[in-house]
Write a protein that holds these residues in place. Structure first.
Motif, mmCIF file in Angstrom:
data_model
loop_
_atom_site.group_PDB
_atom_site.id
_atom_site.type_symbol
_atom_site.label_atom_id
_atom_site.label_comp_id
_atom_site.label_asym_id
_atom_site.label_seq_id
_atom_site.Cartn_x
_atom_site.Cartn_y
_atom_site.Cartn_z
ATOM 1 N N ALA A 233 2.207 0.404 1.238
ATOM 2 C CA ALA A 233 1.202 -0.323 2.023
ATOM 3 C C ALA A 233 1.352 -0.052 3.510
ATOM 4 O O ALA A 233 2.453 0.015 4.037
ATOM 5 C CB ALA A 233 1.320 -1.818 1.760
ATOM 6 N N ARG A 234 0.213 0.082 4.173
ATOM 7 C CA ARG A 234 0.219 0.074 5.633
ATOM 8 C C ARG A 234 0.327 -1.370 6.120
ATOM 9 O O ARG A 234 1.224 -1.714 6.879
ATOM 10 C CB ARG A 234 -1.078 0.673 6.175
ATOM 11 N N THR A 241 -12.292 -5.897 6.940
ATOM 12 C CA THR A 241 -11.943 -4.583 6.393
ATOM 13 C C THR A 241 -11.825 -4.563 4.876
ATOM 14 O O THR A 241 -11.683 -3.485 4.285
ATOM 15 C CB THR A 241 -10.610 -4.084 6.986
ATOM 16 N N GLY A 242 -11.889 -5.727 4.234
ATOM 17 C CA GLY A 242 -11.751 -5.787 2.784
ATOM 18 C C GLY A 242 -12.894 -6.537 2.132
ATOM 19 O O GLY A 242 -13.704 -7.192 2.798
ATOM 20 N N SER A 270 -9.157 -3.763 -1.065
ATOM 21 C CA SER A 270 -9.590 -2.508 -0.477
ATOM 22 C C SER A 270 -10.877 -2.023 -1.142
ATOM 23 O O SER A 270 -10.933 -1.915 -2.373
ATOM 24 C CB SER A 270 -8.495 -1.441 -0.646
ATOM 25 N N PRO A 271 -11.913 -1.734 -0.371
ATOM 26 C CA PRO A 271 -13.156 -1.233 -0.967
ATOM 27 C C PRO A 271 -12.962 0.083 -1.716
ATOM 28 O O PRO A 271 -13.661 0.358 -2.687
ATOM 29 C CB PRO A 271 -14.074 -1.035 0.246
ATOM 30 N N LYS A 272 -11.979 0.886 -1.307
ATOM 31 C CA LYS A 272 -11.766 2.189 -1.920
ATOM 32 C C LYS A 272 -10.825 2.137 -3.107
ATOM 33 O O LYS A 272 -11.065 2.768 -4.142
ATOM 34 C CB LYS A 272 -11.225 3.173 -0.876
ATOM 35 N N TYR A 273 -9.736 1.353 -2.993
ATOM 36 C CA TYR A 273 -8.701 1.388 -4.024
ATOM 37 C C TYR A 273 -8.572 0.097 -4.833
ATOM 38 O O TYR A 273 -7.821 0.057 -5.806
ATOM 39 C CB TYR A 273 -7.337 1.697 -3.378
ATOM 40 N N SER A 274 -9.244 -0.957 -4.415
ATOM 41 C CA SER A 274 -9.188 -2.270 -5.081
ATOM 42 C C SER A 274 -7.816 -2.922 -5.006
ATOM 43 O O SER A 274 -7.562 -3.888 -5.725
ATOM 44 C CB SER A 274 -9.638 -2.160 -6.557
ATOM 45 N N THR A 275 -6.914 -2.388 -4.196
ATOM 46 C CA THR A 275 -5.645 -3.065 -3.935
ATOM 47 C C THR A 275 -5.906 -4.189 -2.938
ATOM 48 O O THR A 275 -6.873 -4.159 -2.169
ATOM 49 C CB THR A 275 -4.627 -2.094 -3.335
ATOM 50 N N TRP A 276 -5.044 -5.217 -2.926
ATOM 51 C CA TRP A 276 -5.273 -6.345 -2.023
ATOM 52 C C TRP A 276 -4.621 -6.127 -0.658
ATOM 53 O O TRP A 276 -4.529 -7.049 0.153
ATOM 54 C CB TRP A 276 -4.797 -7.652 -2.647
ATOM 55 N N TYR A 277 -4.211 -4.923 -0.400
ATOM 56 C CA TYR A 277 -3.685 -4.534 0.899
ATOM 57 C C TYR A 277 -4.230 -3.143 1.217
ATOM 58 O O TYR A 277 -4.866 -2.496 0.373
ATOM 59 C CB TYR A 277 -2.151 -4.516 0.887
ATOM 60 N N GLU A 278 -3.980 -2.681 2.415
ATOM 61 C CA GLU A 278 -4.425 -1.350 2.803
ATOM 62 C C GLU A 278 -3.342 -0.333 2.467
ATOM 63 O O GLU A 278 -2.297 -0.285 3.127
ATOM 64 C CB GLU A 278 -4.720 -1.310 4.304
ATOM 65 N N PRO A 279 -3.552 0.483 1.435
ATOM 66 C CA PRO A 279 -2.521 1.469 1.094
ATOM 67 C C PRO A 279 -2.555 2.652 2.053
ATOM 68 O O PRO A 279 -3.586 2.956 2.643
ATOM 69 C CB PRO A 279 -2.892 1.901 -0.323
#
Length: 360
Positions: A233-234, A241-242, A270-279
């Motif tokens: 995660a970043r 942003t989400g 994340s709109p791109k990865y669906s993770t709840w953080y920014e990877p």
């Protein structure tokens, strides 16, 4: 877990597998459960990535293909899942997909239920959905408050009673937990009741959020294996942003207390990865984050970001190695500059209670 040959296959032609899959020597192994001298490979499969496959008829083949690729192509032999991932979807997809390989892999699951009755029901359902008679590791999930610790360890009605019973009858082989609060994680480690710990060992959280060092020190002192979470995660996403996560009126596999927490501490993905953080999706920088975590004393293994898109690159970096590659001082200095310049908020931090309240 066993390293016997697997005579099954989930290919459509049912051709028997005649080699050991996954290869037990594909990745470096590290000691995980000290009590039984159990080792696991340093890279696990992020089964949360299956949580979006909610249509059984159309999505089970996708899950089968993803797991087959992980086991046969990437040689991954450690799987972790929880009923909270997709409100039961991830474990429902994982069970049939992993069935041909079950005896050759280390399988871990979790429960968010803090009481004996709820956790026993959750365990029985998880075993049924995963189509197995035992788990190699069962974990108390997402501990973040003193109340969590007190409820779990209550000698009359706590979930620890279910875990002890399940272990005595062979339904689980070891006891662990996952946590997002460092003080609570340390308390669980110091209780002497757990074999393993899952905790965010993340470069940004460690250096700029003050989170991780105490857990690793306690784990080393008490002989507790550590799975590093959120290594790739970043930082945190924001409402800007989400994408907001819809919280329904009820869940099937998520306790009401957690649903309320999701309302009071809204989660975005994340709109791109669906993770709840920014990877970190720069593959070079992502690999550096993973290597940093694996090189921290006390860390046994990592679970990569919960998206299949980033798994192959991490596997390629680690597969076939005798030891975990080291980072140079130049690499470390470059990482510090990169994340300082981004001015991101760590996914976990000790600045406020919200620093432990962003995960489902």
């Amino acid at each position: 877990m066993s390293n016997q040959q697997d005579s099954n296959s989930n290919d459509t032609n049912n051709t028997p597998i005649t080699t050991t899959i996954p290869d037990p020597n594909a990745y470096p192994h590290r000691l995980f459960i000290h009590r039984t001298n159990t080792t696991i490979p340093i890279l696990g499969f992020p089964s949360v990535a299956l949580a979006r496959l909610s249509n059984k008829s159309t999505d089970q083949p996708i899950a089968n293909s993803a797991v087959r690729h992980a086991v046969e192509d990437l040689q991954i032999g450690y799987f972790d899942v929880a009923p909270e991932y997709g409100d039961g979807v991830a474990q429902s997809r994982l069970g049939p997909a992993l069935l041909p390989y079950r005896q050759q892999v280390f399988l871990a699951a979790k429960t968010m239920y803090r009481d004996a009755i709820g956790s026993k029901h959750d365990l029985e359902n998880t075993l049924r959905e995963l189509q197995t008679d035992h788990l190699d590791l069962y974990q108390f999930h997402s501990i973040s408050t003193q109340e969590d610790v007190d409820l779990i360890l209550d000698e009359q009605n706590g979930a620890i009673q279910t875990f002890r019973w399940a272990k005595s009858v062979g339904k689980i082989k070891a006891i662990g937990f996952s946590a997002h609060s460092e003080p609570m994680a340390v308390k669980m480690i110091e209780s002497g009741l757990v074999d393993t710990c899952m905790f965010p060992i993340n470069f940004v959280s460690y250096h700029y959020g003050g989170v991780g060092k105490q857990v690793l020190e306690a784990a080393i002192q008490h002989g507790v294996g550590v799975i590093a979470l959120k290594t790739g995660a970043r930082g945190r996403l924001t409402p800007q942003t989400g994408d907001a996560v819809h919280v329904p009126q009820s869940y099937h596999h998520i306790p009401e207390w957690k649903r309320q927490e999701m309302i009071h501490y809204p989660v975005v993905t994340s709109p791109k990865y669906s993770t709840w953080y920014e990877p970190e999706d720069d593959p070079v920088e992502l690999n550096k984050l993973v290597l940093w975590a694996l090189n921290q004393p006390g860390v046994t293994a990592v679970l990569p970001p919960g998206t299949m898109e980033l798994l192959d690159g991490i596997s390629e970096m680690l597969r076939g190695k005798d030891e975990v590659p080291q980072l140079s001082e130049e690499d470390l200095e470059g990482m510090r500059r990169r994340y300082e310049e981004m001015e991101i908020v760590p996914i976990f931090h000790n600045r406020s209670v919200s620093g432990t309240k962003v995960s489902t």
